[in-house]
Design a protein around this motif. Sequence first.
Motif, PDB file in Angstrom:
ATOM      1  N   LEU A   1      -7.746  14.243   9.460  1.00 29.27           N
ATOM      2  CA  LEU A   1      -7.080  13.176  10.203  1.00 29.27           C
ATOM      3  C   LEU A   1      -5.599  13.463  10.421  1.00 29.27           C
ATOM      4  N   THR A   2      -4.927  13.982   9.421  1.00 30.85           N
ATOM      5  CA  THR A   2      -3.498  14.274   9.599  1.00 30.85           C
ATOM      6  C   THR A   2      -3.293  15.427  10.588  1.00 30.85           C
ATOM      7  N   THR A   3      -4.182  16.406  10.547  1.00 32.43           N
ATOM      8  CA  THR A   3      -4.090  17.498  11.529  1.00 32.43           C
ATOM      9  C   THR A   3      -4.312  16.972  12.933  1.00 32.43           C
TER      10      THR A   3
ATOM     11  N   THR B   1       1.521   8.162   9.982  1.00 34.02           N
ATOM     12  CA  THR B   1       1.722   7.527   8.686  1.00 34.02           C
ATOM     13  C   THR B   1       0.390   7.466   7.953  1.00 34.02           C
ATOM     14  N   LEU B   2       0.392   7.875   6.704  1.00 33.52           N
ATOM     15  CA  LEU B   2      -0.803   7.826   5.862  1.00 33.52           C
ATOM     16  C   LEU B   2      -0.612   6.745   4.815  1.00 33.52           C
ATOM     17  N   ARG B   3      -1.658   5.920   4.619  1.00 32.08           N
ATOM     18  CA  ARG B   3      -1.624   4.882   3.586  1.00 32.08           C
ATOM     19  C   ARG B   3      -2.882   4.973   2.737  1.00 32.08           C
ATOM     20  N   ILE B   4      -2.771   4.554   1.478  1.00 29.65           N
ATOM     21  CA  ILE B   4      -3.908   4.591   0.570  1.00 29.65           C
ATOM     22  C   ILE B   4      -3.795   3.462  -0.443  1.00 29.65           C
ATOM     23  N   TRP B   5      -4.926   2.816  -0.753  1.00 32.17           N
ATOM     24  CA  TRP B   5      -4.953   1.732  -1.723  1.00 32.17           C
ATOM     25  C   TRP B   5      -6.383   1.552  -2.233  1.00 32.17           C
ATOM     26  N   ALA B   6      -6.538   0.730  -3.253  1.00 37.37           N
ATOM     27  CA  ALA B   6      -7.849   0.399  -3.798  1.00 37.37           C
ATOM     28  C   ALA B   6      -8.273  -0.975  -3.289  1.00 37.37           C
ATOM     29  N   GLU B   7      -9.555  -1.103  -2.987  1.00 37.15           N
ATOM     30  CA  GLU B   7     -10.105  -2.375  -2.499  1.00 37.15           C
ATOM     31  C   GLU B   7     -11.461  -2.564  -3.161  1.00 37.15           C
ATOM     32  N   ASP B   8     -11.537  -3.461  -4.120  1.00 37.29           N
ATOM     33  CA  ASP B   8     -12.738  -3.629  -4.934  1.00 37.29           C
ATOM     34  C   ASP B   8     -13.071  -2.290  -5.608  1.00 37.29           C
ATOM     35  N   GLU B   9     -14.275  -1.779  -5.375  1.00 39.80           N
ATOM     36  CA  GLU B   9     -14.676  -0.529  -6.015  1.00 39.80           C
ATOM     37  C   GLU B   9     -14.506   0.672  -5.090  1.00 39.80           C
TER      38      GLU B   9
ATOM     39  N   VAL C   1      -4.962   6.703   8.446  1.00 32.39           N
ATOM     40  CA  VAL C   1      -3.932   7.470   9.134  1.00 32.39           C
ATOM     41  C   VAL C   1      -3.673   6.782  10.471  1.00 32.39           C
ATOM     42  N   ARG C   2      -2.405   6.473  10.723  1.00 33.94           N
ATOM     43  CA  ARG C   2      -2.015   5.874  12.003  1.00 33.94           C
ATOM     44  C   ARG C   2      -1.068   6.817  12.720  1.00 33.94           C
ATOM     45  N   ASP C   3      -1.300   6.979  14.037  1.00 33.94           N
ATOM     46  CA  ASP C   3      -0.406   7.818  14.831  1.00 33.94           C
ATOM     47  C   ASP C   3      -0.168   7.162  16.181  1.00 33.94           C
ATOM     48  N   HIS C   4       0.483   7.889  17.091  1.00 31.75           N
ATOM     49  CA  HIS C   4       0.858   7.312  18.387  1.00 31.75           C
ATOM     50  C   HIS C   4      -0.098   7.710  19.507  1.00 31.75           C
ATOM     51  N   GLY C   5      -1.215   8.303  19.170  1.00 34.09           N
ATOM     52  CA  GLY C   5      -2.192   8.673  20.180  1.00 34.09           C
ATOM     53  C   GLY C   5      -3.122   7.514  20.514  1.00 34.09           C
TER      54      GLY C   5
ATOM     55  N   ALA D   1       0.845  -1.196   0.000  1.00 36.18           N
ATOM     56  CA  ALA D   1       0.000   0.000   0.000  1.00 36.18           C
ATOM     57  C   ALA D   1       0.880   1.244   0.000  1.00 36.18           C
ATOM     58  N   ALA D   2       0.526   2.214  -0.833  1.00 31.12           N
ATOM     59  CA  ALA D   2       1.302   3.454  -0.911  1.00 31.12           C
ATOM     60  C   ALA D   2       1.241   4.159   0.436  1.00 31.12           C
ATOM     61  N   SER D   3       2.374   4.656   0.924  1.00 28.92           N
ATOM     62  CA  SER D   3       2.402   5.258   2.249  1.00 28.92           C
ATOM     63  C   SER D   3       3.361   6.428   2.293  1.00 28.92           C
ATOM     64  N   ILE D   4       3.141   7.286   3.280  1.00 36.95           N
ATOM     65  CA  ILE D   4       4.016   8.422   3.526  1.00 36.95           C
ATOM     66  C   ILE D   4       3.958   8.753   5.009  1.00 36.95           C
ATOM     67  N   SER D   5       5.093   9.057   5.602  1.00 29.23           N
ATOM     68  CA  SER D   5       5.136   9.513   6.984  1.00 29.23           C
ATOM     69  C   SER D   5       5.096  11.028   6.998  1.00 29.23           C
ATOM     70  N   PHE D   6       4.554  11.591   8.078  1.00 35.57           N
ATOM     71  CA  PHE D   6       4.410  13.046   8.135  1.00 35.57           C
ATOM     72  C   PHE D   6       4.543  13.540   9.562  1.00 35.57           C
ATOM     73  N   ASP D   7       4.896  14.813   9.686  1.00 38.61           N
ATOM     74  CA  ASP D   7       4.826  15.534  10.948  1.00 38.61           C
ATOM     75  C   ASP D   7       4.259  16.906  10.630  1.00 38.61           C
ATOM     76  N   ALA D   8       4.358  17.834  11.544  1.00 40.44           N
ATOM     77  CA  ALA D   8       3.719  19.135  11.359  1.00 40.44           C
ATOM     78  C   ALA D   8       4.238  19.855  10.113  1.00 40.44           C
ATOM     79  N   GLY D   9       5.522  19.716   9.825  1.00 41.80           N
ATOM     80  CA  GLY D   9       6.089  20.413   8.687  1.00 41.80           C
ATOM     81  C   GLY D   9       5.790  19.775   7.351  1.00 41.80           C
ATOM     82  N   GLU D  10       5.243  18.551   7.371  1.00 44.01           N
ATOM     83  CA  GLU D  10       5.002  17.830   6.131  1.00 44.01           C
ATOM     84  C   GLU D  10       3.530  17.568   5.857  1.00 44.01           C
ATOM     85  N   LEU D  11       2.646  18.297   6.538  1.00 44.67           N
ATOM     86  CA  LEU D  11       1.220  18.103   6.292  1.00 44.67           C
ATOM     87  C   LEU D  11       0.842  18.384   4.839  1.00 44.67           C
TER      88      LEU D  11
END
Length: 313
Positions: A233-235, A246-254, A260-264, A192-202
């Motif tokens: 969600l990222t905010t 970390t944000l992930r995105i993919w296709a599942e059927d239609e 978004v996963r974080d440490h909270g 699944a396509a993913s990217i990590s982020f913090d406040a500077g990379e929103l």
Amino acid sequence: MSTATDGELFAHPALFYRGEEQYTAGTVPFVRAGLAAGEAVAVAVPGPRLELIRTGLGSSAAGVRFLDMTEVGRNPGRIIPGVLRAFADAHADSGRVRIVGEPIWPGRTAVEYPACVQHEALINSAFGDREVTILCPYDADRLEPQVLADAHVTHPVVIDGIDADAQLPSPTYDPQRAIARYNEPLPHPPGAASISFDAGELPKSRYFAVQEAERLGLAGLRLQDLTLAVAELTTNSVLHGGGSGTLRIWAEDERIVCEVRDHGRLTDPLAGRRPPSRDQPGGRGLLLVHYVADLVRVHTAPDGTTIRFYLAR
């Protein structure tokens, strides 16, 4: 049909029905009793069932608010704020409110079902101090035995359609157990396509999500919905989830799936399902995600929280 004992504010019975005759026998008298008592009454059930109740009520149907649950409740997380609370709050000064709500019907998918059970469990917390009666029909012929077992866990009273006046306390009623049981881990597919982020990379993470969604076939209003949900969600992750995620995105059927996963840790099970007060400056992020998405799944644990939403292409 009596659904609330003297002095009881909130009542939440489940109705187990078998066939159309039992369905109307269990719902139409319930609605008529509310109208006769001067209560505000709404019916939110799948389309074909709406017509059964409307026909059974005859001219009395004019006094009822009808909603197709397959549309307004496609995302179970939207039902409390957008259907049940919306109706109850609009009639808060009118005394008791009565609602028929059928959030689980044959055809609900295995991906949707955990959110449905959590919704049914959370109704008890959302309305515990309100003069509201919510009757939840269950198709006892067509739903799996586990669904009926879960209905006993999420409803304090169960009515058997064979005898609509026989209301039996559920010996397994424990809504917190249902919430915990369906707080399931949400594994993502390999690659699944993913990217990590913090406040500077929103901004970068949001651009990434939009680009991937477009590549996967999302466009128009649906792409706008994804953009809004990702921004919220990222905010939230930066402000309340440890400052990064970390944000992930993919296709599942239609559908396009984004998470978004974080440490909270999400400590309020009703977060995103409780309409904020007018003077509340924040707290609308997850609520907005519930409103724009076709489905929202949440898993929270001491080491972090994953919020996943689905959008049809």
